[in-house]
Design an enzyme around this catalytic site. Structure first.
Site, PDB file in Angstrom:
ATOM      1  N   GLU A 136     -10.759  -7.049  -4.016  1.00  0.00           N
ATOM      2  CA  GLU A 136     -10.379  -8.047  -2.950  1.00  0.00           C
ATOM      3  C   GLU A 136     -11.790  -8.172  -2.112  1.00  0.00           C
ATOM      4  O   GLU A 136     -11.884  -7.347  -1.427  1.00  0.00           O
ATOM      5  CB  GLU A 136      -9.375  -7.920  -2.300  1.00  0.00           C
ATOM      6  CG  GLU A 136      -9.161  -8.854  -1.227  1.00  0.00           C
ATOM      7  CD  GLU A 136      -7.735  -8.570  -0.380  1.00  0.00           C
ATOM      8  OE1 GLU A 136      -6.825  -7.978  -1.136  1.00  0.00           O
ATOM      9  OE2 GLU A 136      -7.571  -9.020   0.711  1.00  0.00           O
TER      10      GLU A 136
ATOM     11  N   ASP B  52      -5.648 -13.672   9.824  1.00  0.00           N
ATOM     12  CA  ASP B  52      -4.236 -13.633   8.954  1.00  0.00           C
ATOM     13  C   ASP B  52      -3.199 -14.324   9.112  1.00  0.00           C
ATOM     14  O   ASP B  52      -2.025 -13.618   9.374  1.00  0.00           O
ATOM     15  CB  ASP B  52      -3.783 -11.998   8.805  1.00  0.00           C
ATOM     16  CG  ASP B  52      -4.743 -11.101   7.930  1.00  0.00           C
ATOM     17  OD1 ASP B  52      -5.381 -11.793   6.887  1.00  0.00           O
ATOM     18  OD2 ASP B  52      -4.920  -9.974   7.949  1.00  0.00           O
TER      19      ASP B  52
ATOM     20  N   HIS C 137     -10.845 -14.442   3.901  1.00  0.00           N
ATOM     21  CA  HIS C 137     -11.829 -13.636   3.732  1.00  0.00           C
ATOM     22  C   HIS C 137     -13.061 -14.662   3.448  1.00  0.00           C
ATOM     23  O   HIS C 137     -14.304 -14.474   3.648  1.00  0.00           O
ATOM     24  CB  HIS C 137     -11.628 -12.588   2.701  1.00  0.00           C
ATOM     25  CG  HIS C 137     -10.737 -11.472   3.117  1.00  0.00           C
ATOM     26  ND1 HIS C 137     -10.377 -10.564   2.300  1.00  0.00           N
ATOM     27  CD2 HIS C 137     -10.091 -11.230   4.243  1.00  0.00           C
ATOM     28  CE1 HIS C 137      -9.659  -9.802   2.945  1.00  0.00           C
ATOM     29  NE2 HIS C 137      -9.210 -10.184   4.075  1.00  0.00           N
TER      30      HIS C 137
ATOM     31  N   ASP D  35       2.253   2.253   3.524  1.00  0.00           N
ATOM     32  CA  ASP D  35       3.352   1.106   4.182  1.00  0.00           C
ATOM     33  C   ASP D  35       4.691   1.826   3.949  1.00  0.00           C
ATOM     34  O   ASP D  35       5.614   1.505   4.498  1.00  0.00           O
ATOM     35  CB  ASP D  35       3.291  -0.157   3.520  1.00  0.00           C
ATOM     36  CG  ASP D  35       1.652  -0.729   3.286  1.00  0.00           C
ATOM     37  OD1 ASP D  35       0.916  -0.521   4.163  1.00  0.00           O
ATOM     38  OD2 ASP D  35       1.623  -1.577   2.450  1.00  0.00           O
TER      39      ASP D  35
ATOM     40  N   ASP E  97      -4.699 -13.905  -2.053  1.00  0.00           N
ATOM     41  CA  ASP E  97      -3.848 -13.414  -0.973  1.00  0.00           C
ATOM     42  C   ASP E  97      -3.827 -14.927   0.013  1.00  0.00           C
ATOM     43  O   ASP E  97      -4.979 -15.426   0.424  1.00  0.00           O
ATOM     44  CB  ASP E  97      -4.590 -12.306  -0.031  1.00  0.00           C
ATOM     45  CG  ASP E  97      -4.057 -11.013  -0.586  1.00  0.00           C
ATOM     46  OD1 ASP E  97      -3.169 -11.011  -1.456  1.00  0.00           O
ATOM     47  OD2 ASP E  97      -4.532 -10.004   0.182  1.00  0.00           O
TER      48      ASP E  97
ATOM     49  N   ASP F 237      -0.640 -12.358   2.382  1.00  0.00           N
ATOM     50  CA  ASP F 237      -1.204 -11.311   3.284  1.00  0.00           C
ATOM     51  C   ASP F 237      -1.453 -12.048   4.690  1.00  0.00           C
ATOM     52  O   ASP F 237      -2.568 -12.585   5.137  1.00  0.00           O
ATOM     53  CB  ASP F 237      -2.574 -11.127   2.565  1.00  0.00           C
ATOM     54  CG  ASP F 237      -3.097  -9.924   3.366  1.00  0.00           C
ATOM     55  OD1 ASP F 237      -2.642  -9.446   4.424  1.00  0.00           O
ATOM     56  OD2 ASP F 237      -4.127  -9.423   2.827  1.00  0.00           O
TER      57      ASP F 237
ATOM     58  N   GLU G 171      -8.839 -13.872  -1.054  1.00  0.00           N
ATOM     59  CA  GLU G 171      -7.989 -14.280   0.285  1.00  0.00           C
ATOM     60  C   GLU G 171      -8.717 -15.342   0.843  1.00  0.00           C
ATOM     61  O   GLU G 171      -9.904 -15.266   1.062  1.00  0.00           O
ATOM     62  CB  GLU G 171      -8.039 -12.986   1.122  1.00  0.00           C
ATOM     63  CG  GLU G 171      -7.120 -13.140   2.185  1.00  0.00           C
ATOM     64  CD  GLU G 171      -6.541 -11.912   3.205  1.00  0.00           C
ATOM     65  OE1 GLU G 171      -6.442 -10.808   2.479  1.00  0.00           O
ATOM     66  OE2 GLU G 171      -6.626 -11.967   4.279  1.00  0.00           O
TER      67      GLU G 171
ATOM     68  N   HIS H 186       0.917  -1.124   0.215  1.00  0.00           N
ATOM     69  CA  HIS H 186      -0.031   0.049   0.131  1.00  0.00           C
ATOM     70  C   HIS H 186       0.917   1.135   0.138  1.00  0.00           C
ATOM     71  O   HIS H 186       2.038   1.060   0.495  1.00  0.00           O
ATOM     72  CB  HIS H 186      -0.849   0.197   1.332  1.00  0.00           C
ATOM     73  CG  HIS H 186      -1.654  -1.183   1.439  1.00  0.00           C
ATOM     74  ND1 HIS H 186      -1.209  -1.987   2.314  1.00  0.00           N
ATOM     75  CD2 HIS H 186      -3.017  -0.997   1.491  1.00  0.00           C
ATOM     76  CE1 HIS H 186      -2.394  -2.935   2.424  1.00  0.00           C
ATOM     77  NE2 HIS H 186      -3.391  -2.319   1.863  1.00  0.00           N
TER      78      HIS H 186
ATOM     79  N   ASP I 298     -10.424 -11.780  11.121  1.00  0.00           N
ATOM     80  CA  ASP I 298      -9.338 -11.957  10.286  1.00  0.00           C
ATOM     81  C   ASP I 298      -8.240 -12.183  10.788  1.00  0.00           C
ATOM     82  O   ASP I 298      -7.454 -11.120  11.012  1.00  0.00           O
ATOM     83  CB  ASP I 298      -9.402 -10.762   9.209  1.00  0.00           C
ATOM     84  CG  ASP I 298      -8.682 -10.887   7.826  1.00  0.00           C
ATOM     85  OD1 ASP I 298      -8.424 -12.104   7.493  1.00  0.00           O
ATOM     86  OD2 ASP I 298      -8.501  -9.949   7.369  1.00  0.00           O
TER      87      ASP I 298
HETATM   88  C1  XUL Z   1      -7.422  -6.805   4.627  1.00  0.00           C
HETATM   89  C2  XUL Z   1      -6.660  -6.933   3.638  1.00  0.00           C
HETATM   90  C3  XUL Z   1      -5.932  -6.137   2.851  1.00  0.00           C
HETATM   91  C4  XUL Z   1      -5.728  -6.005   1.328  1.00  0.00           C
HETATM   92  C5  XUL Z   1      -5.120  -4.957   0.757  1.00  0.00           C
HETATM   93  O1  XUL Z   1      -8.128  -7.768   5.215  1.00  0.00           O
HETATM   94  O2  XUL Z   1      -6.565  -8.094   3.005  1.00  0.00           O
HETATM   95  O3  XUL Z   1      -4.598  -5.948   3.338  1.00  0.00           O
HETATM   96  O4  XUL Z   1      -5.079  -7.262   0.991  1.00  0.00           O
HETATM   97  O5  XUL Z   1      -5.383  -3.812   0.812  1.00  0.00           O
HETATM   98 CO    CO Z   2      -5.546  -9.425   1.631  1.00  0.00          CO
END
Ligand code: XUL
Ligand code: CO
Length: 435
Positions: free
Chosen positions: A231, A308, A270, A103, A295, A338, A267, A100, A306
């Site tokens: 996404e 992650d 998600h 970042d 992702d 991610d 993702e 991003h 989430d």
């Molecule tokens: C948030 C997510 C983000 C996107 C990019 O859940 O997955 O990091 O991948 O904005």
């Molecule tokens: Co993501």
């Protein structure tokens, strides 16, 4: 300066290796079905979790201290972080990264100053990309962290905030182009709502479509040839996210005539938050020509948010890679981790363990999937199961030359259908034999 002095180049040592800092399965040069593992998997490291993540959670601040954060000057930190990132990509042996705008470079007092900072860091990134032969899988803007975006970006009730988000998209797309990005991504950070008592959902969605159309137009203006991705995510940070799941995104894109300009970035975590399997979301995309990128991460069975986490489940990666391989594999996309190390994983080496494990588990998934595809057992089962549609009355229905009356006549003539077992347990046992 070397930021990870205790880590040497990570190499493939094979399944007998006991070295925790080596690949046991991922051999970037090994060919699977005519293509190297590196070209199949197209691994990317994400900048936000891996280099900017500090382990903060709603109950406390960060726990992770990194050597590249040791300066009072935020731009010096940005530069050192970028250098550390490229050292990491190179030592790990990935070909891609994702970021991003916020970042890689901190926001300043004004948009103009912020963009000047971004240009400076993007220049450094470009040099490091070419020095180390690393490519950009996708870039994006962060239009969700700053307080101005508390009520959304493209779906904000204020046109002033909308315009701010749009100007961020413009700049982030420009630097993505400058860095040769294969794609530009839209994740709807706070595009959603908390309560309908204060929300005009219809209008907000129209505005989101307008923002995406502006991006499509600008992409053409500047000659950016990368792919656009959306996404999906069903909830978090808002209670209801507009880009709920792949099906929802597709309906939105079709309604606003945007479908030909976008693919999706799926993702894993998600998908499961939306009540779908990772494989389901991938298959939906493939069936509708929407698969862009992935992702790669996982959630936790017991936690409804989430988390992650780095992928570790061979079943999941086998099914995902089977689905992706069957569709012909990635074009612009790849597997972006991610994912973030846990709050207690405070050593820089933990970042390597996390990525090595994730790359190995996808390499195993790829090898399993290639065998499954070559043997064709599952494909044959599906072919057989639907064989009734290939000719006779089934073909008539598919060709739309039969109506309700013809169906009734068919039943009057043929009576009760003969039933066939779905053989799920049999198939699950076969799947296990590949794992
Ligand atoms: C948030 C997510 C983000 C996107 C990019 O859940 O997955 O990091 O991948 O904005
Ligand atoms: Co993501």
């Amino acid at each position: 300066m070397e930021y990870f002095p205790n880590i040497k180049q990570i190499t493939y040592e094979g399944t007998d290796s006991k070295n925790p800092l080596a690949f046991k399965h991922y051999d970037c040069r090994q060919k699977i079905l005519g293509k190297t593992m590196a070209d199949h998997l197209r691994f990317a490291v994400c900048y936000w979790h891996t280099f900017k993540g500090t382990g903060s959670d709603p109950f406390g601040p960060g726990t992770i201290v990194r050597n590249y954060n040791s300066s009072d000057d935020p731009m010096r930190i940005a530069e050192m972080t970028m250098e550390a990132a490229f050292e990491f990509f190179t030592k790990l042996g990935v070909d891609f990264w994702c970021f991003h705008d916020r970042d890689i470079s901190p926001e300043a007092q004004t948009l103009k100053e912020t963009n000047t900072r971004l240009d400076k860091i993007a220049k450094l990134a470009k040099k490091l990309q070419s020095d180390n032969n690393i490519k950009l899988l996708w870039g994006t803007t962060n239009a969700f962290s700053n307080r101005r975006f508390m009520s959304g970006a493209g779906t904000n009730p204020s046109p002033h905030v909308f315009a701010y988000a749009a100007s961020q998209v413009k700049k982030a797309m420009e630097i993505t182009k400058e860095l040769g990005g294969a794609a530009y991504l839209f994740w709807g950070g706070r595009e959603g709502y908390e309560t309908l008592l204060n929300t005009d959902m219809k209008r907000e969605l129209e505005h989101l479509a307008i923002l995406l159309q502006m991006a499509v137009d600008y992409k053409k203006d500047i000659g950016f040839n990368g792919q656009f991705y959306i996404e999906p995510k069903p909830k978090e940070p808002t209670k209801h996210q507009y880009d709920f799941d792949a099906g929802n995104c597709y309906a939105f894109l079709q309604k606003y005539n945007l479908a030909k300009h976008f693919k999706l970035n799926i993702e894993a975590n998600h998908a499961t938050l939306a009540g779908h399997s990772f494989q389901h979301e991938l298959q939906f995309c493939i069936d509708n020509g929407l698969l862009g990128s992935v992702d790669a991460n996982r959630g936790d069975l017991f936690l409804g948010w989430d988390t992650d986490q780095f992928p570790t489940d061979i079943y999941e990666t086998t099914l995902a890679m089977y689905t992706i391989l069957r569709s012909g594999g990635f074009t612009t996309g790849g597997l972006n981790f991610d994912a973030k190390v846990r709050r207690q994983s405070i050593d820089p080496t933990d970042l390597f363990h996390a990525h090595i494990g994730a790359m190995d588990v996808f390499a195993r998934g790829l090898k399993n999937a290639a065998k499954m595809l070559t043997d064709g057992v599952f494909e044959d089962v599906i072919k057989q199961r639907y064989a009734g549609w290939n000719d006779g009355f089934g073909a008539k229905i598919e060709k739309k030359t039969a109506g309700l009356k013809e169906c009734e006549n068919y039943i009057l003539e043929h009576g009760e259908p003969e039933l066939q077992s779905g053989r799920q347990e049999f198939l699950e046992n076969i799947l296990n034999s590949y794992i």
